[in-house]
Design a protein around this motif. Structure first.
Motif, short mmCIF file in Angstrom:
data_model
loop_
_atom_site.label_atom_id
_atom_site.label_comp_id
_atom_site.label_asym_id
_atom_site.label_seq_id
_atom_site.Cartn_x
_atom_site.Cartn_y
_atom_site.Cartn_z
N UNK A 86 0.84 -1.20 0.00
CA UNK A 86 0.00 0.00 0.00
C UNK A 86 0.87 1.25 0.00
N UNK A 87 0.56 2.18 -0.91
CA UNK A 87 1.38 3.39 -1.09
C UNK A 87 0.57 4.63 -0.76
N UNK A 88 1.19 5.57 -0.03
CA UNK A 88 0.58 6.86 0.28
C UNK A 88 1.62 7.96 0.12
N UNK A 89 1.20 9.09 -0.42
CA UNK A 89 2.11 10.22 -0.57
C UNK A 89 2.35 10.88 0.79
N UNK A 90 3.55 11.43 0.96
CA UNK A 90 3.86 12.20 2.16
C UNK A 90 3.23 13.58 2.02
N UNK A 91 2.43 13.96 3.03
CA UNK A 91 1.72 15.24 2.99
C UNK A 91 2.47 16.31 3.79
N UNK A 92 2.62 17.51 3.25
CA UNK A 92 3.18 18.62 4.05
C UNK A 92 2.14 19.09 5.06
N UNK A 93 2.54 19.82 6.10
CA UNK A 93 1.57 20.29 7.10
C UNK A 93 0.63 21.33 6.52
N UNK A 94 -0.53 21.48 7.17
CA UNK A 94 -1.50 22.49 6.73
C UNK A 94 -0.90 23.89 6.86
N UNK A 95 -1.28 24.76 5.94
CA UNK A 95 -0.74 26.12 5.94
C UNK A 95 0.52 26.27 5.11
N UNK A 96 0.98 25.16 4.50
CA UNK A 96 2.21 25.23 3.70
C UNK A 96 1.95 25.96 2.39
N UNK A 97 3.03 26.44 1.80
CA UNK A 97 2.95 27.04 0.47
C UNK A 97 4.08 26.47 -0.38
#
Length: 382
Positions: free
Chosen positions: A300-311
């Protein structure tokens, strides 16, 4: 190389490398991929070198995160070809050459296969000298030599006369400014003050040498946002994405995510990207970054998410290495990514992190918080 030689080599490597179960692949997905890779080139290895060089742009091994039979089989098949490569050939296919060097180092005893010398350091640039060296005159007889000497003497005499005439033409007003020499003083009436010697500018200090061993802060990790995504025209398993990473122009990124994430979920997606790998051409499309994704033992593969509020363009870093400056482009010879990547994983709290050889865990974060995955725990990140 015969199939018998390949089988013999793989069998010899089983003990030192963890046994047949490990080499076949750690997961069902890995074992399937190993089998598909070998079957793809079993009948014709002509396109193998180019395909492997493209495949290894964002990978340490052909399949998964450890050495497998796909690596050993390919190593034997390409051994003779790599052994006859010139240095330019090695540099041209740097990903393949770097991988080949890694496999022959891990395989240890190569049996009947001789080790291949690998050199990926770029040649030192030496500018051509600007000084012209006069070629020696060969075959001049005595008469020609005397004539040349006489000509040189006349030229010197003419030059001396010209200098004397110029000195005599100094205006009287200018001469009055110069103090007259005292009687009997042999010194000329011209200003003979010595020129001050120019102070030599000290040479700039040499550029600082990098760390002795690869460090995670040398990897340029940034927040990215997909602006556009489409399937690769010549590869069913690849997406071609246009990603904003905070630069004047977005980057083109090729990712093997078609089998894992629907294209609808890729649109306008936020990502964490590796931005200082050497650009690579993948099936005719040049890729200028790599997307971080985590894969667990089930595949199972999932992308790494940046924290909320990132640009786009926000710097991501491990632990306390916020102020360290990453490499402009990682040198394949230094194996920075290959050394750090095996320690990348997800924690029990679904945070992306790097674990050092000493067992210290450094969480991946930005100024807005930690980088995470939706659900996979203990997954490998690459």
């Amino acid at each position: 190389m015969s199939d018998t030689a390949v089988t013999s080599f793989i069998n010899a490597c089983q003990g030192p490398l963890g046994g047949d179960e490990i080499l076949q692949g750690r997961t069902d997905s890995d074992r399937k991929e190993v089998k598909e890779w070998i079957e793809r080139f079993e009948k014709d290895i002509t396109p193998l070198a180019k395909a492997l060089n493209d495949h290894l742009e964002t990978r340490t091994y052909i399949v998964g995160h450890t050495i497998t039979n796909a690596d050993l089989w390919t190593f034997v098949k390409l051994h003779e070809q790599v052994g006859t490569m010139t240095r330019d050939g090695q540099l041209k296919r740097a990903n393949l050459t770097r991988w080949f060097d890694l496999i022959q180092e891990q395989a240890g005893a190569l049996g009947h296969l001789s080790p291949v010398a690998i050199d990926l350091e770029l040649p030192e640039f030496k500018p051509a000298s600007k000084e012209k060296v006069a070629a020696p005159v060969v075959g001049q007889d005595e008469k020609k030599t005397k004539k040349a000497n006489k000509k040189d003497a006349k030229a010197e005499e003419k030059k001396a006369k010209k200098e004397a005439a110029a000195a005599a033409a100094v205006p009287a007003e200018a001469a009055a400014v110069i103090p007259a020499a005292a009687e009997g003083d042999a010194k000329p009436a011209f200003n003979t003050q010595k020129k001050e010697k120019k102070v030599k500018t000290p040479k700039a200090p040499a550029a600082p040498v990098g760390p002795a061993t690869p460090q995670p802060w040398q990897i340029d990790l940034r927040v990215g946002k997909i602006l556009k995504v489409e399937k690769h025209p010549d590869a069913d398993s690849l997406y071609v994405e246009t990603v904003d990473v905070g630069e004047a122009e977005p980057r083109t990124v090729v990712s093997g995510l078609v089998k894992h994430i629907p294209i609808e979920q890729m649109e306008n997606r936020w990502l964490v990207c590796v931005c200082n790998l050497k650009p690579a051409t993948m099936r005719g499309v040049k890729s200028f970054a790599m997307v971080l994704a985590a894969t667990d033992d089930t595949g199972k593969l999932e992308l790494v998410d940046p924290p909320k509020g990132s640009k786009p363009g926000d710097k991501c870093y491990f632990g306390d290495w916020k102020e360290e400056k990453p490499e402009e482009v990682m040198n394949p010879k230094k194996k920075i990514w290959e050394t750090i990547q095996p320690g990348l994983h997800t924690t029990a709290e679904c945070r992306a992190a790097w674990k050092s050889d000493e067992g210290v865990v450094h969480v991946l974060r930005s100024e807005h918080g930690d980088c995470t995955v939706p659900s996979v725990i203990g997954a490998k990140i690459k």
